[in-house]
Design a protein around this motif. Structure first.
Motif, PDB file in Angstrom:
ATOM      1  N   GLU A 184      -1.522  -1.038 -16.065  1.00 37.73           N
ATOM      2  CA  GLU A 184      -1.506  -0.095 -14.782  1.00 37.73           C
ATOM      3  C   GLU A 184      -2.541  -0.860 -13.640  1.00 37.73           C
ATOM      4  OE1 GLU A 184      -0.667   4.325 -16.584  1.00 37.73           O
ATOM      5  OE2 GLU A 184      -2.661   3.692 -16.170  1.00 37.73           O
ATOM      6  N   ARG A 185      -3.615  -1.040 -14.233  1.00 38.25           N
ATOM      7  CA  ARG A 185      -4.483  -1.731 -13.247  1.00 38.25           C
ATOM      8  C   ARG A 185      -4.017  -2.994 -12.639  1.00 38.25           C
ATOM      9  NH1 ARG A 185      -8.329  -5.075 -15.277  1.00 38.25           N
ATOM     10  NH2 ARG A 185      -8.199  -4.222 -17.215  1.00 38.25           N
ATOM     11  N   ASP A 187     -10.539   6.530 -17.591  1.00 38.18           N
ATOM     12  CA  ASP A 187     -10.117   6.524 -16.009  1.00 38.18           C
ATOM     13  C   ASP A 187     -11.320   6.450 -15.067  1.00 38.18           C
ATOM     14  OD1 ASP A 187      -7.410   6.648 -16.786  1.00 38.18           O
ATOM     15  OD2 ASP A 187      -7.204   8.792 -16.671  1.00 38.18           O
ATOM     16  N   SER A 207      -1.125  -4.280 -12.458  1.00 35.15           N
ATOM     17  CA  SER A 207       0.201  -4.200 -11.696  1.00 35.15           C
ATOM     18  C   SER A 207      -0.166  -3.510 -10.138  1.00 35.15           C
ATOM     19  CB  SER A 207       0.892  -2.803 -12.257  1.00 35.15           C
ATOM     20  OG  SER A 207       1.570  -3.561 -13.641  1.00 35.15           O
ATOM     21  N   SER A 208      -1.233  -2.797 -10.027  1.00 35.96           N
ATOM     22  CA  SER A 208      -1.730  -2.110  -8.992  1.00 35.96           C
ATOM     23  C   SER A 208      -2.340  -3.235  -8.112  1.00 35.96           C
ATOM     24  CB  SER A 208      -2.494  -0.892  -8.964  1.00 35.96           C
ATOM     25  OG  SER A 208      -3.160  -0.363  -7.894  1.00 35.96           O
ATOM     26  N   SER A 263      -3.872   1.233 -19.647  1.00 36.06           N
ATOM     27  CA  SER A 263      -4.828   1.247 -18.338  1.00 36.06           C
ATOM     28  C   SER A 263      -4.723  -0.159 -17.580  1.00 36.06           C
ATOM     29  CB  SER A 263      -5.903   1.790 -18.593  1.00 36.06           C
ATOM     30  OG  SER A 263      -6.162   2.957 -19.036  1.00 36.06           O
TER      31      SER A 263
END
Length: 223
Positions: A31-32, A86, A34-35, A28
Motif C-alpha cells: 500500500e505504501r 499503521d 503504491s501510494s 502495508s
C-alpha cells in the motif's frame, strides 16, 4: 536445530505472531509503495516503484497461504499488529520522492535483518520462507541504485537523506523492540534451544545498527 518445539503451545503462538506481523508488514509495504509512487519524477520511476509494490504483495500472498496451511485465519493473525504498524507509517510519512526511496530501502533492509534473526529460532520450513521473502533481492538492488543515482545527481541531498535514514532507523528499532517484547519473540522455543537464553535485545539491536551503517556507507552517507 531440532524442529520439535519444547513447548508446542508457546511455539505455535510465536509462529502465528511472526507470520502475522510479517504478513501485515508486506501488505502495508504494498500500500505504501503504491501510494508513494505518486511522488515519482518520471513515469519510468513510477513504474519501477509500482513493480516493487507488486513484489511486496506477492510476499504477502506467500505468508497468507502459509498461515492458511496451518489452519489459521490470516486476518486474525495480522490484526494485533495493525495499530502499531499503521501508526509507524503515519509517523514516517515521506515528504518527497527521495524520502520515499530512502524509507523503502531502510525499512525493508532493517526488517529483513530483524526477521532473519528472529527466524533462527523457528523450524526449517519457516526459516526458508523468511529467507525467501527477505533475501537481498532485486527490489533492494533497484532501490539502492535509484538512491545512488539521485545522490550523484544532487549531492545536496546527502545531508537530508542521512538525517532521514537515521530517524527511520530509530523508529524501526523501537518498533522491533516493541514487537519482540509484546509478542514472545525470544529464543528457547524449540527443543534444541531448551535451557538456553535468547539473544539479548542489545546484541540484536547492535547487529541491526551495524548492518544499517554499512549500507549507508555504501551509499556514501553517514549511518
Amino acid at each position: 536445530m531440532s524442529t520439535s518445539p519444547a513447548d508446542p503451545a508457546r511455539y505455535n503462538s510465536f509462529l502465528r505472531d511472526l507470520l502475522g506481523v510479517m504478513a501485515y508488514g508486506e501488505l502495508s509495504a504494498f500500500e505504501r509503495l503504491s501510494s508513494d509512487a505518486r511522488y515519482s519524477p518520471t513515469l519510468h520511476d513510477r513504474a519501477v516503484l509500482a513493480g516493487i509494490a507488486v513484489i511486496e504483495f506477492q510476499h504477502y500472498e506467500l505468508l497468507r497461504a502459509r498461515l492458511e496451511e496451518m489452519g489459521l485465519d490470516a486476518e486474525a493473525a495480522m490484526l494485533p499488529f495493525q495499530p502499531a504498524v499503521d501508526h509507524f507509517h503515519e509517523r514516517t510519512r515521506p515528504a518527497d520522492w527521495y524520502e520515499s526511496l530512502m524509507k523503502a530501502y531502510v525499512i525493508d533492509t532493517v526488517s529483513a535483518d530483524f526477521y532473519r534473526a528472529v527466524a533462527r529460532h523457528a523450524d526449517a520450513g519457516t526459516r526458508e520462507l523468511v529467507e525467501r521473502i527477505h533475501s537481498d533481492d532485486e527490489s533492494t538492488a533497484v532501490l539502492r541504485e535509484l538512491l545512488r543515482t539521485a545522490l550523484a545527481a544532487d549531492p545536496r541531498l546527502a545531508s537530508r537523506l542521512s538525517l532521514w535514514a537515521r530517524r527511520l532507523l530509530g523508529e524501526a528499532l523501537t518498533q522491533a523492540q516493541r514487537v519482540s517484547f509484546e509478542h514472545a519473540f525470544p529464543a528457547g522455543l524449540t527443543g534444541a534451544d531448551e535451557g538456553r537464553s535468547g539473544e539479548p535485545a542489545g546484541e540484536m539491536t547492535a547487529g541491526l545498527v551495524a548492518s544499517h551503517s554499512r549500507r549507508m556507507t555504501q551509499l556514501g552517507l553517514t549511518g
